[in-house]
Motif scaffolding. Structure first.
Motif, PDB file in Angstrom:
ATOM      1  N   GLY A  56      11.882   4.461  -1.480  1.00 11.25           N
ATOM      2  CA  GLY A  56      10.858   4.398  -2.521  1.00 11.25           C
ATOM      3  C   GLY A  56       9.441   4.364  -1.981  1.00 11.25           C
ATOM      4  O   GLY A  56       8.478   4.532  -2.726  1.00 11.25           O
ATOM      5  N   LEU A  57       9.287   4.146  -0.669  1.00 13.24           N
ATOM      6  CA  LEU A  57       7.937   4.064  -0.108  1.00 13.24           C
ATOM      7  C   LEU A  57       7.271   5.439  -0.095  1.00 13.24           C
ATOM      8  O   LEU A  57       7.932   6.456   0.073  1.00 13.24           O
ATOM      9  N   TYR A  90       4.116  -3.326  -9.106  1.00 16.31           N
ATOM     10  CA  TYR A  90       4.294  -2.241  -8.154  1.00 16.31           C
ATOM     11  C   TYR A  90       5.795  -2.017  -7.965  1.00 16.31           C
ATOM     12  O   TYR A  90       6.616  -2.885  -8.284  1.00 16.31           O
ATOM     13  N   THR A  91       6.145  -0.858  -7.446  1.00 15.75           N
ATOM     14  CA  THR A  91       7.534  -0.531  -7.169  1.00 15.75           C
ATOM     15  C   THR A  91       7.582   0.268  -5.872  1.00 15.75           C
ATOM     16  O   THR A  91       6.628   0.972  -5.578  1.00 15.75           O
ATOM     17  N   PRO A  92       8.549   0.219  -5.023  1.00 18.27           N
ATOM     18  CA  PRO A  92       9.788  -0.548  -5.175  1.00 18.27           C
ATOM     19  C   PRO A  92       9.605  -2.005  -4.777  1.00 18.27           C
ATOM     20  O   PRO A  92       8.708  -2.351  -4.042  1.00 18.27           O
ATOM     21  N   VAL A  93      10.477  -2.854  -5.284  1.00 18.30           N
ATOM     22  CA  VAL A  93      10.512  -4.246  -4.849  1.00 18.30           C
ATOM     23  C   VAL A  93      11.726  -4.387  -3.939  1.00 18.30           C
ATOM     24  O   VAL A  93      12.803  -3.874  -4.258  1.00 18.30           O
ATOM     25  N   ALA A 113      -4.048  -0.301  -0.228  1.00 21.17           N
ATOM     26  CA  ALA A 113      -4.352   0.826   0.658  1.00 21.17           C
ATOM     27  C   ALA A 113      -5.817   0.778   1.083  1.00 21.17           C
ATOM     28  O   ALA A 113      -6.147   1.035   2.248  1.00 21.17           O
ATOM     29  N   VAL A 114      -6.715   0.427   0.145  1.00 25.99           N
ATOM     30  CA  VAL A 114      -8.141   0.287   0.487  1.00 25.99           C
ATOM     31  C   VAL A 114      -8.298  -0.754   1.588  1.00 25.99           C
ATOM     32  O   VAL A 114      -9.034  -0.546   2.566  1.00 25.99           O
ATOM     33  N   SER A 152       0.834  -1.199   0.000  1.00 26.40           N
ATOM     34  CA  SER A 152       0.000   0.000   0.000  1.00 26.40           C
ATOM     35  C   SER A 152       0.873   1.255   0.000  1.00 26.40           C
ATOM     36  O   SER A 152       0.398   2.341  -0.327  1.00 26.40           O
ATOM     37  N   LEU A 153       2.148   1.097   0.370  1.00 28.88           N
ATOM     38  CA  LEU A 153       3.065   2.241   0.364  1.00 28.88           C
ATOM     39  C   LEU A 153       3.906   2.276  -0.912  1.00 28.88           C
ATOM     40  O   LEU A 153       4.826   3.071  -1.036  1.00 28.88           O
TER      41      LEU A 153
END
Lengths: 318, 261
Positions: A76-77, A57-60, A285-286, A46-47
């Motif tokens: 990266g968050l 999604y990123t960052p990994v 995030a939801v 979610s961040l």
């Protein structure tokens, strides 16, 4: 106090036997791996930011890069997804709608469940196991099927409209499907056993002489129900209400099959973000915000469950 | 003999009618000869015949039964262990353990499904039947725990204590004394886990992969497009199987109780 008796009573600091250790460790590790860790991952994603990649999604987190990888990862968050949620009415309305629907449905469930559970508890003792089974039996048949059964009834040329037209109660077919009314019918129908069973358990435990005493003192029966029976059943009412309220807030199947497309509940919004929009970070995030909203009722439910267990544990020892 | 008041009889009657009418209607309409689901065209078995030729549906049903059997077996083992741990053992970290047991009972399925999927992606485990089985085991083991736990908390512990006072080690005491006594609850827990797994749409949709279609996923994809008589027939078979299993289980338990009492 509950003191283990499979293990001999002993000071709590002593280690368990290897067999007992396995009994604790196996379910503990399973739940940690498949229930706790996944939430941490949801929180982390979610961040993150959406990316056109696998995974999207990123960052990994790149552990191979060592400390540098961790530093890049933390840098990266971002809270961008939460800003999106707070800034978009779609999400806010979705949360509010879910809370509203769950509150109204829980109230309706109490209104239907209390008379039913009370009547079950007042029935002759021999008939009670049968009545409990009759209430539980629909719960064993598929949730999806029970919701779908209402599509048969509520659709435009369905049985409800046919019956209303036949009885002359309405001149033209009414719209039932894809309305909030249909969602409430579906929710009350599918969650009724969850409400009735805890209520029945607490009505059934009550001492009937209390009602006789109330009657002897001149209290009418209906009043005795409100001043004696209901307050004594407060724990069952709380347990039933929470057992319905919390899952209904996140309900997907009922609003999806019976509800309209105009305003989605949060479970549907999450589903759409994930499956249709493929926006995993926003979906996460939801979920995090939904969980935060439900934290208090879930904790309350756990508290009631643990207390009940301890109560029945001490009863068993007597 | 207690007598029910009129209000109570009405409450029971309406409540049971509300619970059973939709299912009854669905069953009746599965025998409808007409293709239009709302027009009655006489009794017929044609939708059941059509179903016998629907390979995708049959494969999905078999897949669901397999997933349910494996995950319910795993959930019964883990759930019973957790119940024993919570009622009989003292150990550090008991409170977080209890929290992890009760949380999945009320956790919205969309959250459980999403979080498990993200875990599987994070450890790059290919999604398919294995991931659905893991997800269903996690989801249903807590229900097993609750069922078994109430039985463990409710029965007389002096039998266990007597066995151990006579020198029976704890492990053997469990298998010789405790397990036979809680067996009905363990069976009930297994059946509950089985039916929850068979029923689950949301968690399975998140954790499934290409080629792994369970019955609810299949039914859902058809139902979204509207009511179909074939689906009424599938649902009727499903209900019949579940009803027979539940009634049989309760009769078996009744027989056992009758013998021991």
């Amino acid at each position: 106090m509950m003191i283990g008796s499979l293990e001999r009573p002993r000071d709590p600091g002593r280690a368990l036997s290897p067999g007992a250790r396995l009994v604790v460790a196996a379910p503990y590790l399973w739940l940690a791996a498949f229930f706790l860790v996944p939430f941490l991952i949801v929180l982390k994603i979610s961040l993150s930011e959406t990316a056109i990649a696998v995974p999207p999604y990123t960052p990994v987190l790149d552990l191979a890069a060592g400390l540098e990888g961790v530093r890049n990862f933390i840098a990266g968050l971002s809270f961008a997804n939460y800003v999106t949620l707070a800034g978009d009415n779609l999400y806010i309305f979705s949360y509010l709608k879910s809370l509203k629907v769950a509150a109204i449905a829980t109230a309706l469930l109490l209104a239907c469940g209390i008379p039913l559970a009370y009547a079950m508890a007042r029935a002759p003792r021999r008939a009670q196991p049968l009545l409990v089974m009759l209430v539980v039996l629909p719960f064993w048949t598929s949730f999806l099927i029970r919701v779908y059964a209402w599509v048969n009834i509520l659709q435009h040329d369905g049985l409800l409209n046919q019956a209303l037209l036949g009885l002359g109660l309405t001149a033209e077919p009414l719209t039932w499907l894809a309305t909030d009314t249909a969602v409430y019918i579906g929710l009350v129908y599918s969650y009724l056993p969850f409400m009735v069973l805890p209520l029945y358990a607490s009505f059934e435990k009550q001492d009937e002489t209390l009602l006789e005493a109330a009657a002897d003192l001149g209290c009418p029966r209906w009043k005795a129900f409100f001043v004696v029976t209901l307050p004594l059943a407060a724990r069952g009412i709380a347990a039933g209400a929470l057992l319905c309220f919390v899952p209904i807030v996140g309900e997907f199947v009922v609003p999806d099959l019976l509800g309209g497309s105009r305003s989605a509940m949060i479970g549907q919004t999450l589903w759409t973000e994930f499956f249709a929009n493929k926006d995993w970070p926003v979906a996460s995030a939801v979920a995090v915000v939904l969980l935060a909203l439900l934290m208090a009722p879930i904790a309350l439910y756990q508290h009631l469950q643990t207390r009940d267990l301890q109560a029945s544990g001490t009863e068993g020892r007597r | 003999m207690r007598r029910l008041s009129l209000t109570n009889v009405v409450a029971l009657g309406l409540g049971l009618a509300f619970l059973y009418a939709p299912i009854a209607i669905l069953i009746i309409y599965s025998f409808n000869a007409s293709r239009l689901v709302t027009v009655w065209g006489g009794w017929s078995l044609r939708w059941y015949a059509a179903l016998a030729g629907d390979r995708a549906m049959i494969e999905a049903a078999l897949a669901s039964l397999g997933v349910a059997a494996v995950s319910a077996a795993l959930a019964t083992m883990l759930g019973t262990m957790a119940a024993v741990a919570l009622t009989r053992l003292r150990f550090r970290g008991r409170t977080p353990f209890a929290a992890m047991i009760y949380a999945p009972l009320v956790m919205p399925e969309v959250i459980t499904g999403l979080s498990l999927l993200l875990l599987f992606v994070a450890v790059s485990l290919d999604r398919g039947f294995l991931t659905i089985i893991i997800a269903h085991t996690t989801l249903t083991m807590c229900f097993v725990t609750v069922v078994v736990q109430s039985r463990l908390a409710g029965f007389d512990r002096s039998l266990e204590e007597a066995a151990m006072d006579l020198g029976c080690p704890p492990g053997r005491t469990f298998f010789a004394i405790t397990l036979p006594l809680i067996a009905p609850a363990v069976v009930a827990g297994f059946l509950l886990a089985f039916s929850l797994s068979l029923d689950d749409l949301v968690v399975a949709s998140f954790t499934t992969g290409p080629g792994a279609t369970t019955l609810p996923i299949r039914i859902y994809s058809e139902v979204r497009l509207g009511v179909k008589p074939e689906i009424n027939a599938v649902c009727t078979i499903f209900i019949a199987v579940v009803a027979v299993a539940v009634v049989a289980a309760s009769l078996i338990e009744k027989g056992r109780n009758g013998k021991t009492a």
